[in-house]
Enzyme design. Structure first.
Site, short mmCIF file in Angstrom:
data_model
loop_
_atom_site.label_atom_id
_atom_site.label_comp_id
_atom_site.label_asym_id
_atom_site.label_seq_id
_atom_site.Cartn_x
_atom_site.Cartn_y
_atom_site.Cartn_z
N GLU A 185 -2.70 -1.43 20.94
CA GLU A 185 -3.15 -2.31 22.02
C GLU A 185 -2.46 -1.94 23.33
O GLU A 185 -1.29 -1.56 23.35
CB GLU A 185 -2.82 -3.78 21.72
CG GLU A 185 -3.29 -4.29 20.39
CD GLU A 185 -4.77 -4.55 20.32
OE1 GLU A 185 -5.44 -4.43 21.37
OE2 GLU A 185 -5.26 -4.86 19.23
N THR A 186 -3.20 -2.09 24.43
CA THR A 186 -2.63 -2.05 25.77
C THR A 186 -3.08 -3.30 26.51
O THR A 186 -4.25 -3.70 26.43
CB THR A 186 -3.09 -0.80 26.53
OG1 THR A 186 -2.58 0.37 25.87
CG2 THR A 186 -2.58 -0.79 27.96
#
Length: 280
Positions: free
Chosen positions: A44-45
């Site tokens: 995830e970012t």
């Protein structure tokens, strides 16, 4: 854009789950955020818009290398810690696609900066028998591997997570699932991770979280699933507001992580963790 890299839910300054962070994503469109997440390659970012919305919340979005995700616990913790290091600790609200997430950051007596997120309202529902059969097949588990005292459920604290409780630690350590089969099944049901746990001691559990929808085999620390698991235990009457649960995750993949779970006074769940920058 400036991209930060932090590990969230670290234990004694080690382990944790890596997340990309962009603290000023105000000028980025969906395509740019997805491209950045794919380039970073973490599960995830997080992309933060530092301009509050009319309710005073800061918009926060999450992208895996494959698609946008409604909510991500470890990226929320990482973002909150990174922001607190720059502007100071306190309380704020992130406006996520899953809803409003209240977050508090503070430095403990041990000098460690931690963040606590409080989830959206949680739900818990049965896992239909046919879905359980297909899930066990994909995980290369059998009904005999499950602890009969803990019924399978689907819990949600922003995303759906099937919850399976195994009877033995060995089965958790030896987990070796069919990635493609599980990826297909999870896509059909919009499941985010599978929360597979076994009880260690009272109020301490060990967890593993397969995460094909994020384009990775396994998540070393999953805040959203930990919150969902807190809701699961509340539903079964095994956790009260006065108690705190510790989830140890990532040990079997060499990234030991610690997630502290506590029930909120309403139908939400709080998850606390530390985070650290990842050296370039």
């Amino acid at each position: 854009m400036e991209i930060l890299r932090y590990a969230a839910f670290t234990r004694d300054g080690h382990g944790g789950n890596p997340a990309g962070i962009v603290l000023d994503a105000a000028d980025l469109d969906d395509a740019a955020m997805l491209a950045a997440a794919a380039q970073i390659g973490y599960s995830e970012t997080a992309f933060l818009t530092p301009i509050p919305d009319p309710d005073g919340a800061l918009p926060l979005r999450y992208f895996s290398p494959k698609a946008e995700v409604a909510f991500c616990g470890h990226a929320t913790i990482a973002t909150a810690v990174a922001r607190a290091e720059r502007v100071g600790t306190g309380t704020l609200t992130f406006r996520t696609p899953a809803g409003a997430i209240d977050v508090t950051t503070n430095t403990g007596d041990d000098g460690v900066l931690r963040a606590t997120l409080t989830s959206v309202p949680t739900t818990v529902r049965p896992l239909p028998g046919d879905d359980l059969t297909r899930l066990l097949t994909a995980l290369r588990l059998t009904p005999a591997d499950l602890d009969p005292a803990w019924p399978p459920r689907v819990a949600n604290a922003g995303n759906d997570h099937p919850v399976l409780v195994l009877a033995e630690r060995r089965a958790l350590a030896e987990l070796d699932y069919n990635y493609d089969l599980l990826d297909t099944l999870m896509a059909q049901h919009a499941w985010t991770t599978v929360q597979i746990v076994c009880e260690d001691t009272s109020h301490r559990w060990r967890a593993r979280d397969p995460f094909p929808p994020g384009g990775v085999r396994e998540d070393p620390a999953t805040g959203a699933a930990a919150a969902a698991f807190g809701a699961y235990l509340r539903e079964l009457g095994d956790l009260t507001e006065a108690e705190r649960l510790t989830v140890w995750q990532g040990e079997d993949m060499g990234a030991a992580s610690e997630l502290l779970v506590q029930l909120a006074p309403d139908d939400r769940v709080s998850v606390t963790g530390a985070a650290r920058p990842i050296p370039a």
